[in-house]
Enzyme design. Structure first.
Site, PDB file in Angstrom:
ATOM      1  N   LYS A 111      -8.367   8.764  -3.315  1.00 45.54           N
ATOM      2  CA  LYS A 111      -8.898   7.635  -2.982  1.00 45.54           C
ATOM      3  C   LYS A 111     -10.419   7.447  -3.582  1.00 45.54           C
ATOM      4  O   LYS A 111     -11.136   6.281  -3.897  1.00 45.54           O
ATOM      5  CB  LYS A 111      -8.790   7.453  -1.350  1.00 45.54           C
ATOM      6  N   LYS A 194       2.753   6.813  -6.540  1.00 46.17           N
ATOM      7  CA  LYS A 194       3.444   6.091  -5.397  1.00 46.17           C
ATOM      8  C   LYS A 194       3.425   4.639  -5.073  1.00 46.17           C
ATOM      9  O   LYS A 194       2.388   4.147  -5.393  1.00 46.17           O
ATOM     10  CB  LYS A 194       3.020   7.055  -4.106  1.00 46.17           C
ATOM     11  N   LYS A 197      -0.083   0.116  -0.760  1.00 45.46           N
ATOM     12  CA  LYS A 197      -0.707  -1.063  -0.417  1.00 45.46           C
ATOM     13  C   LYS A 197      -1.809  -1.729  -1.261  1.00 45.46           C
ATOM     14  O   LYS A 197      -2.062  -2.982  -1.495  1.00 45.46           O
ATOM     15  CB  LYS A 197      -1.223  -1.161   0.984  1.00 45.46           C
TER      16      LYS A 197
HETATM   17  P1  AMP Z   1      -0.193   3.901   5.108  1.00 39.85           P
HETATM   18  O1  AMP Z   1       0.290   2.697   4.479  1.00 39.85           O
HETATM   19  O2  AMP Z   1      -0.700   4.643   4.102  1.00 39.85           O
HETATM   20  O3  AMP Z   1      -0.875   3.833   6.413  1.00 39.85           O
HETATM   21  O4  AMP Z   1       1.283   4.931   5.509  1.00 39.85           O
HETATM   22  C1  AMP Z   1       1.919   4.566   6.573  1.00 39.85           C
HETATM   23  C2  AMP Z   1       3.197   5.321   6.529  1.00 39.85           C
HETATM   24  O5  AMP Z   1       4.080   5.088   5.540  1.00 39.85           O
HETATM   25  C3  AMP Z   1       2.903   7.036   6.586  1.00 39.85           C
HETATM   26  O6  AMP Z   1       3.960   7.630   7.386  1.00 39.85           O
HETATM   27  C4  AMP Z   1       2.975   7.135   5.223  1.00 39.85           C
HETATM   28  O7  AMP Z   1       3.526   8.479   4.718  1.00 39.85           O
HETATM   29  C5  AMP Z   1       4.271   6.143   4.977  1.00 39.85           C
HETATM   30  N1  AMP Z   1       4.145   5.702   3.441  1.00 39.85           N
HETATM   31  C6  AMP Z   1       3.239   5.006   2.696  1.00 39.85           C
HETATM   32  N2  AMP Z   1       3.624   4.902   1.403  1.00 39.85           N
HETATM   33  C7  AMP Z   1       4.740   5.426   1.106  1.00 39.85           C
HETATM   34  C8  AMP Z   1       5.592   5.551   0.200  1.00 39.85           C
HETATM   35  N3  AMP Z   1       5.314   5.201  -1.134  1.00 39.85           N
HETATM   36  N4  AMP Z   1       6.665   6.162   0.471  1.00 39.85           N
HETATM   37  C9  AMP Z   1       7.188   6.558   1.585  1.00 39.85           C
HETATM   38  N5  AMP Z   1       6.556   6.802   2.678  1.00 39.85           N
HETATM   39  C10 AMP Z   1       5.177   6.205   2.509  1.00 39.85           C
END
Ligand code: AMP
Ligand code: TRP
Length: 332
Positions: A111, A194, A197
């Site tokens: 990041k 990956k 968002k």
């Molecule tokens: P975040 O959007 O970073 O707050 O992630 C929220 C949840 O979604 C966390 O448990 C992450 O590990 C999961 N997550 C985010 N991006 C991915 C992805 N590309 N594949 C699988 N899990 C994800």
């Protein structure tokens, strides 16, 4: 007692990776554990957030969770900033965790990129706040996607060091729960990245708010190669984009990846994609409709989050009080 804590950043664009890697698993765990689910707004501001967007996104993530099937009566749903104990414990963990531990965090490196000197102090200390989120409830299990594994190891190390330093057996060592056919959903444009968002291309992800036409367009445009579907998974080893689409199909249909490969063996990806669109629309369509309905009445969402904050505070307050006593903060 077995207690689950997990969080999502309210930074917009809740996507298929969030759904398959995290939220869908939470729906399945809600009957086996006491669950606490959090919109981590204090984590979100480690990078700049427009205040109006942050408010909207906090409600939207809550709507996404409820629409996906998380029962707000049975589970605790709230936003992080409404429970001060998270930040209170995070400060103590800033004094327990070591610089060397945080220096190894790959998410910070990704990041902050080349502009490390310009990253916020909060972005660097972020994993300590995450440890505090979990441990301020003495949660034992944390369901997350693969990308959070390293942060959870740090949470365990921090809990252990706190217990050792103060000679107590206070914090449990929380276990990650990483399961399903899609623990790491990749970008639709680049199988090495990956799904996230913050990717500038909206074609890289399927958002939980996308309608059927948008999903169809994004899947059709998703990167693949010239080869047909192989009959075993070994045939996908050097084909990250194809492998990702197959993983998404398997996860959405709750089947084994190998099983789905066998079903489509020898067929072109254009045919496979058409079926993937139907499947994705059938799973995400109803969630999307329900999210929109919930977002039309923000007072209902706010009431849920308010109640959730009361319930969360009731658990966290006595725990942070005990921590203050252990640390030796005078309560005159
Ligand atoms: P975040 O959007 O970073 O707050 O992630 C929220 C949840 O979604 C966390 O448990 C992450 O590990 C999961 N997550 C985010 N991006 C991915 C992805 N590309 N594949 C699988 N899990 C994800
Ligand atoms: N760091 C997580 C992410 O980016 C979100 C998060 C914050 C979290 N606190 C947490 C996840 C506590 C699990 C438990 O996805």
């Amino acid at each position: 007692m077995q207690r689950i804590f997990s969080g999502v950043q309210p930074t917009g664009n809740l996507h298929l990776g969030n759904y398959l890697g995290a939220i869908r698993n939470w729906v399945r765990l809600q009957n086996q554990y006491e669950c606490i689910f959090c919109m981590v707004d204090q984590h979100a501001i480690t990078v700049w957030q427009d205040p109006k967007d942050l408010i909207r996104n906090t409600r939207e993530v809550a709507a996404g969770m409820i629409a996906a099937g998380i029962d707000p009566e049975k589970n605790i749903l709230f936003n992080q900033s409404t429970v001060p104990a998270h930040a209170q414990l995070a400060w103590i963990f800033n004094c327990v965790a070591r610089m060397g531990w945080l220096n190894r965090m790959t998410q910070f490196k990704e990041k902050a990129g080349k502009h490390k000197e310009n990253a916020s102090v909060g972005l660097f200390a972020y994993p300590n706040l995450m440890s505090a989120d979990i441990l301020v409830y003495k949660a034992t299990h944390v369901p997350v996607g693969e990308d959070q594994k390293q942060h959870l190891e740090l949470a365990r190390d921090t809990a252990q060091k706190f217990n050792n330093d103060y000679g107590v057996d206070f914090f449990p060592l929380p276990e990650p729960l990483i399961f399903g056919a899609a623990t790491r959903v990749m970008s639709l444009r680049d199988g090495a990245k990956k799904m996230s968002k913050s990717d500038e291309s909206d074609y890289s992800r399927i958002n939980m708010t996308d309608d059927a036409d948008t999903i169809a367009l994004k899947v059709r445009k998703a990167k693949t190669d010239l080869f047909p579907m192989p009959d075993t998974l070994e045939g996908l080893e050097d084909r990250p984009e194809a492998s990702n689409l197959l993983g998404i199909y398997a996860a959405l249909s709750d089947r084994d990846k190998a099983d789905v490969a066998a079903q489509f063996a020898g067929r072109q990806f254009s045919e496979f994609k058409a079926e993937l669109v139907d499947l994705a629309v059938s799973v995400l369509g109803p969630i999307n409709t329900e999210m929109k309905r919930l977002m039309d009445d923000t007072s209902h969402i706010d009431a849920i989050l308010k109640k959730g904050a009361e319930r969360a505070n009731a658990i966290a307050e006595p725990i942070i009080r005990d921590v203050y006593d252990i640390v030796g903060f005078l309560r005159p």
